[in-house]
Design an enzyme around this catalytic site. Sequence first.
Site, PDB file in Angstrom:
ATOM      1  N   ASP A   1      -1.524 -11.276   7.451  1.00 57.72           N
ATOM      2  CA  ASP A   1      -1.989 -12.634   7.127  1.00 57.72           C
ATOM      3  C   ASP A   1      -2.280 -12.708   5.628  1.00 57.72           C
ATOM      4  O   ASP A   1      -3.269 -13.294   5.190  1.00 57.72           O
ATOM      5  CB  ASP A   1      -3.230 -12.973   7.945  1.00 57.72           C
ATOM      6  CG  ASP A   1      -3.565 -14.464   7.905  1.00 57.72           C
ATOM      7  OD1 ASP A   1      -2.701 -15.267   7.502  1.00 57.72           O
ATOM      8  OD2 ASP A   1      -4.695 -14.829   8.262  1.00 57.72           O
TER       9      ASP A   1
ATOM     10  N   ASP B   1      -9.922 -10.186   5.154  1.00 56.52           N
ATOM     11  CA  ASP B   1      -9.465 -10.666   6.464  1.00 56.52           C
ATOM     12  C   ASP B   1      -8.412  -9.746   7.085  1.00 56.52           C
ATOM     13  O   ASP B   1      -7.243 -10.120   7.223  1.00 56.52           O
ATOM     14  CB  ASP B   1      -8.940 -12.102   6.325  1.00 56.52           C
ATOM     15  CG  ASP B   1      -8.902 -12.817   7.663  1.00 56.52           C
ATOM     16  OD1 ASP B   1      -9.234 -12.197   8.678  1.00 56.52           O
ATOM     17  OD2 ASP B   1      -8.530 -14.006   7.680  1.00 56.52           O
TER      18      ASP B   1
HETATM   19  P1  ATP Z   1     -10.544 -18.194   8.228  1.00 58.50           P
HETATM   20  O1  ATP Z   1     -10.077 -18.506   9.614  1.00 58.50           O
HETATM   21  O2  ATP Z   1     -11.227 -19.317   7.509  1.00 58.50           O
HETATM   22  O3  ATP Z   1      -9.483 -17.493   7.387  1.00 58.50           O
HETATM   23  P2  ATP Z   1     -11.540 -15.788   9.014  1.00 58.50           P
HETATM   24  O4  ATP Z   1     -12.181 -15.832  10.319  1.00 58.50           O
HETATM   25  O5  ATP Z   1     -10.115 -15.444   8.914  1.00 58.50           O
HETATM   26  O6  ATP Z   1     -11.714 -17.171   8.382  1.00 58.50           O
HETATM   27  P3  ATP Z   1     -12.176 -14.224   6.669  1.00 58.50           P
HETATM   28  O7  ATP Z   1     -10.944 -14.753   6.044  1.00 58.50           O
HETATM   29  O8  ATP Z   1     -12.343 -12.768   6.776  1.00 58.50           O
HETATM   30  O9  ATP Z   1     -12.418 -14.822   8.098  1.00 58.50           O
HETATM   31  O10 ATP Z   1     -13.449 -14.794   5.892  1.00 58.50           O
HETATM   32  C1  ATP Z   1     -13.642 -16.179   5.762  1.00 58.50           C
HETATM   33  C2  ATP Z   1     -14.092 -16.498   4.340  1.00 58.50           C
HETATM   34  O11 ATP Z   1     -15.324 -15.845   4.049  1.00 58.50           O
HETATM   35  C3  ATP Z   1     -13.137 -16.036   3.268  1.00 58.50           C
HETATM   36  O12 ATP Z   1     -12.157 -16.988   2.987  1.00 58.50           O
HETATM   37  C4  ATP Z   1     -14.031 -15.779   2.077  1.00 58.50           C
HETATM   38  O13 ATP Z   1     -14.228 -16.979   1.369  1.00 58.50           O
HETATM   39  C5  ATP Z   1     -15.340 -15.365   2.717  1.00 58.50           C
HETATM   40  N1  ATP Z   1     -15.519 -13.897   2.732  1.00 58.50           N
HETATM   41  C6  ATP Z   1     -15.043 -13.042   3.659  1.00 58.50           C
HETATM   42  N2  ATP Z   1     -15.392 -11.778   3.385  1.00 58.50           N
HETATM   43  C7  ATP Z   1     -16.125 -11.822   2.251  1.00 58.50           C
HETATM   44  C8  ATP Z   1     -16.786 -10.820   1.439  1.00 58.50           C
HETATM   45  N3  ATP Z   1     -16.768  -9.525   1.774  1.00 58.50           N
HETATM   46  N4  ATP Z   1     -17.451 -11.230   0.332  1.00 58.50           N
HETATM   47  C9  ATP Z   1     -17.468 -12.542  -0.003  1.00 58.50           C
HETATM   48  N5  ATP Z   1     -16.880 -13.516   0.710  1.00 58.50           N
HETATM   49  C10 ATP Z   1     -16.203 -13.176   1.822  1.00 58.50           C
HETATM   50 MN    MN Z   2      -9.142 -15.705   6.344  1.00 57.35          MN
END
Ligand code: ATP
Ligand code: MN
Length: 254
Positions: free
Chosen positions: A192, A208
Amino acid sequence: EVIEREIEAMLGLRDRREKDSELYKIANEVFDRTTRETLAYLHRRGKIEALYGVISTGKEANVFAGVDGDGNRIAVKIYRTYTTEFRRIWEYLAADPRVGYLPKDMRKLVFVWTRREFKNLQRAIKYAVRVPEPIIFRNNVLVMEFVGDELPAPRLKDVERELTREDFEELYDFTMSVIERLWKRGDMVHGDLSEYNILLHDAPVVIDWSQATVKRNRMSVELLKRDLRNVINYFGRKGVDVDDFDDKFRELIG
Ligand code: ATP
Ligand code: MN
């Protein structure tokens, strides 16, 4: 009840009584009993001292900003134990040769999904890919390094308007080298990889990793194609002189 008070304390609600805050609303909506117990456990172990803000709310997980018992900033990804994504999660896990027993119960399946993301982060680090350092996981909660300064680092998508052609060229090279290193050295694919899952901090950081998997997975070539296609298309639109998809694909597979 003890756990209730512990959660309120973690959210800073005991002192502030800000029960209409966004944080409180989201916590109230998505923290079921298991999640509360899991958070309370991590709190007692000093892994999460407090959660103080919502970074992101998504279909399958919410990400919070927090601090650990030593005052280090952390990001806490909390998967929903009830998700409409059950089918997709099940299919992805079923195809992963590293995953043995697949629980029938949705909640437990989400625990397996969380553990797999943690393992993926560890594996990516081993192959020198910059990711948030995984700290601990338990059930549906994953604690990792916070990427950012005061605020969480922006995603590539959030700042693309401020970037120059040279920035995009550098980011393209970075992203392509991540794909190549993961595949060739790590026998791994993110699955992804896009402008939504790259944070721009001092250096770019790939986040992610929930759908990432190993080469041995029968879906891995499809995922590799998806990553290559998304990355080549995106940076191509930004004016980068990108690689030809077929050439790159053959180079990696061959
Ligand atoms: P989405 O469906 O919105 O992509 P997701 O469930 O796939 O969310 P992630 O992409 O892992 O989850 O995290 C969502 C958001 O949180 C990211 O786009 C980022 O902005 C923020 N985020 C995730 N991990 C971190 C981190 N370690 N430090 C800072 N921000 C983070
Ligand atoms: Mn994401």
